[in-house]
Scaffold this motif. Structure first.
Motif, PDB file in Angstrom:
ATOM      1  N   VAL A   1      26.473   1.896   2.586  1.00  0.00           N
ATOM      2  CA  VAL A   1      25.035   1.574   2.595  1.00  0.00           C
ATOM      3  C   VAL A   1      24.208   2.853   2.510  1.00  0.00           C
ATOM      4  CG1 VAL A   1      23.166   0.622   4.003  1.00  0.00           C
ATOM      5  CG2 VAL A   1      25.353  -0.599   3.832  1.00  0.00           C
ATOM      6  N   GLY A   2      24.595   3.866   3.272  1.00  0.00           N
ATOM      7  CA  GLY A   2      23.865   5.127   3.231  1.00  0.00           C
ATOM      8  C   GLY A   2      23.902   5.789   1.875  1.00  0.00           C
TER       9      GLY A   2
ATOM     10  N   ILE B   1      17.310   7.142  -3.422  1.00  0.00           N
ATOM     11  CA  ILE B   1      15.864   7.404  -3.428  1.00  0.00           C
ATOM     12  C   ILE B   1      15.583   8.881  -3.677  1.00  0.00           C
ATOM     13  CG2 ILE B   1      15.422   5.503  -1.826  1.00  0.00           C
ATOM     14  CD1 ILE B   1      14.984   7.663   0.351  1.00  0.00           C
TER      15      ILE B   1
ATOM     16  N   THR C   1      22.135   7.546   8.088  1.00  0.00           N
ATOM     17  CA  THR C   1      23.017   6.380   7.964  1.00  0.00           C
ATOM     18  C   THR C   1      24.430   6.803   7.586  1.00  0.00           C
ATOM     19  OG1 THR C   1      21.156   4.980   7.307  1.00  0.00           O
ATOM     20  CG2 THR C   1      23.369   4.188   6.763  1.00  0.00           C
TER      21      THR C   1
ATOM     22  N   TRP D   1      25.748   5.960  -6.436  1.00  0.00           N
ATOM     23  CA  TRP D   1      26.073   4.549  -6.649  1.00  0.00           C
ATOM     24  C   TRP D   1      27.588   4.346  -6.725  1.00  0.00           C
ATOM     25  CZ3 TRP D   1      23.087   1.107  -5.101  1.00  0.00           C
ATOM     26  CH2 TRP D   1      21.705   1.099  -5.340  1.00  0.00           C
TER      27      TRP D   1
ATOM     28  N   TRP E   1      21.554   3.904  -0.393  1.00  0.00           N
ATOM     29  CA  TRP E   1      20.162   4.189   0.009  1.00  0.00           C
ATOM     30  C   TRP E   1      19.741   5.588  -0.435  1.00  0.00           C
ATOM     31  CZ3 TRP E   1      18.435   3.819   5.881  1.00  0.00           C
ATOM     32  CH2 TRP E   1      17.036   3.923   5.957  1.00  0.00           C
TER      33      TRP E   1
ATOM     34  N   PRO F   1      18.612   7.652   4.814  1.00  0.00           N
ATOM     35  CA  PRO F   1      19.944   7.579   4.196  1.00  0.00           C
ATOM     36  C   PRO F   1      20.920   8.608   4.730  1.00  0.00           C
ATOM     37  CG  PRO F   1      18.313   8.399   2.632  1.00  0.00           C
ATOM     38  CD  PRO F   1      17.554   7.877   3.798  1.00  0.00           C
TER      39      PRO F   1
END
Length: 463
Positions: free
Chosen positions: A336-337, A343, A359, A432, A340, A356
């Motif tokens: 997840v981090g 950005i 996280t 990603w 995120w 991020p």
């Protein structure tokens, strides 16, 4: 016999602090090194990759050598090699020499790291041993967490050469203390697995060479194709060698345990996300965002600081939640981090990146320590040391390959300059990919751990 527990603790902790600082510090210094030595991206990448590759390759071999020849002797040799390579690297006038010295420093770091834990275990017993290893683990976390900020301050004050000189000077202090350390060796130490070490090291170096030099020479260049083919051939030979040895460096029989494989996969995934970001984010923050080395290093504390406090929390969580569930959750949090973190952009501020980065740090922090405990607990007691060595080798090998792969992607998107245009898009692609792969790893880990639980033998019913 020498027995100075306080001196042992100081020497081991000071050397342990220097090793991660040497890695993260070098990553902050990469842009400055490239400009000062007029080096391309491939040459600069070897400053980190050379150190990591030899560190990973020689970890198990130097551990066996310490058992055979004596832990203090191998520790002193490793510290001396690390210090000498660092001091010479601080005055290196070209990138090739610096890269070679960093590879030597990795060998020294492997010898020092494996011997240090054995010296601690020999010196301390009972509750004192538990406290010593707790401080030992915290010291690794401190070096990882504050290495970038310390490096930023050193670069801002003295220049990039101080990043190699400072850990080397600390290592010289450790070297002066080594005559006061106790000597010990394994009573029935095995032989050094020379064929296993040579084939594993060769495969790893050829694989990294292919990824680092591929963008510069072209992926279809004969030397790059030969490097990848050679890596595969040596890896196959490594497997054959290890299966036939009575005392293998890498006990492939442990891979028959689904639980052990799942734990190693989780450990490899976590560092494969964390360490490449520690290596390449400083370059992005300084060259694209416009931060100074000190500010870039301070920003990276958001990524590493959770590793100082969360290992204690994860231990408490296992009283309420099964430990494998905590591990799977930590890998999901890292994923997840990473997603995120896309950005990230030229106008990003430290505040915008806090979410991020923290996280990812939380996911890493939850897994530290717990992964090692689960790995050792999933193998027979007499194979605990082998299991610990294998999970550490899996970590180091995966982070080394991940750094090389991420570097290859960024070199392709930026035409070898690590600057926009291309740097932002390349980092987004990498992030990603990290997020997707980490999610897949979490699923596979959950399935492997569940499979191990289902296959556990059931007690026979009463007659």
């Amino acid at each position: 016999m020498r027995n100075h527990p306080a001196v042992v603790l100081v020497a081991v902790l000071l050397s342990t602090l220097s090793l991660p600082i040497s890695l993260t510090g070098a990553s902050v210094a990469l842009p400055e090194i490239g400009r000062d030595l007029d080096a391309g991206l491939a040459g600069v990448q070897w400053v980190v990759n050379g150190y990591n590759a030899t560190f990973a390759s020689f970890m198990l071999a130097t551990g066996a050598l310490a058992d055979l020849l004596g832990r203090r002797r191998v520790f002193a040799t490793g510290v001396a090699l690390f210090a000498g390579s660092g001091l010479l690297g601080a005055v290196a006038g070209n990138i090739v020499l610096l890269d070679l010295l960093r590879a030597l420093a990795g060998v020294g770091a492997a010898a020092a790291a494996t011997s240090a834990s054995a010296i601690l275990a020999h010196t301390f017993t009972g509750p004192a041993r538990a406290r010593a290893f707790s401080v030992f683990g915290t010291t690794i976390g401190v070096g990882l967490a504050f290495g970038p900020s310390i490096a930023g301050l050193l670069i801002g004050t003295f220049g990039w050469r101080a990043v190699f000189a400072a850990p080397a000077l600390a290592a010289l202090v450790v070297l002066a203390l080594t005559p006061l350390l106790p000597e010990s060796r394994q009573p029935h130490a095995g032989r050094i697995d020379t064929p296993g070490t040579v084939t594993f090291t060769g495969a790893l170096l050829l694989l990294i060479f292919g990824f680092v030099q591929g963008p510069e020479l072209g992926w279809s260049a004969p030397v790059i194709v030969a490097a990848f083919v050679g890596a595969v051939v040596l890896l196959v030979l490594f497997v054959r060698v290890e299966r036939r040895r009575a005392e293998p460096m890498f006990d492939l029989a442990l891979l028959a345990s689904p639980r052990f494989v799942g734990i190693c996969l989780a450990a490899a995934t976590v560092v494969a996300v964390l360490v490449p970001l520690l290596v390449y984010l400083p370059s992005y923050l300084t060259t694209v965002v416009g931060m100074g080395p000190g500010a870039a290093g301070a920003t990276l504390i958001l990524l590493t600081a959770p590793t100082l406090v969360l290992p204690l929390l994860s231990g408490a969580m296992t009283r309420l939640v099964p430990a494998p569930a905590v591990i799977v959750t930590s890998v999901v949090v890292v994923a997840v981090g990473a997603g995120w973190a896309t950005i990230l952009g030229p106008g990003s501020s430290t505040a915008a990146l806090a979410g991020p980065l923290l996280t990812i740090g939380v996911g890493v922090g939850l897994s530290i320590g717990l992964l090692d405990a689960l790995a050792i607990g999933s193998v027979a007691p007499e194979r605990a040391a082998t299991g610990a060595g294998m999970i550490n080798t899996a970590r180091l090998a995966s982070e080394t390959v991940a750094i090389a792969v991420v570097g290859a992607v960024l070199a392709s998107t930026t035409a070898g300059r690590l600057a926009d245009p291309g740097f932002t898009g390349g980092l987004h692609t990498v992030l990603w990919a990290m997020a997707v792969l980490a999610l897949l790893a979490a699923v596979v880990t959950a399935l492997l751990v569940r499979r191990a639980r289902v296959r556990r033998p059931q007690p026979a019913p009463p007659a």
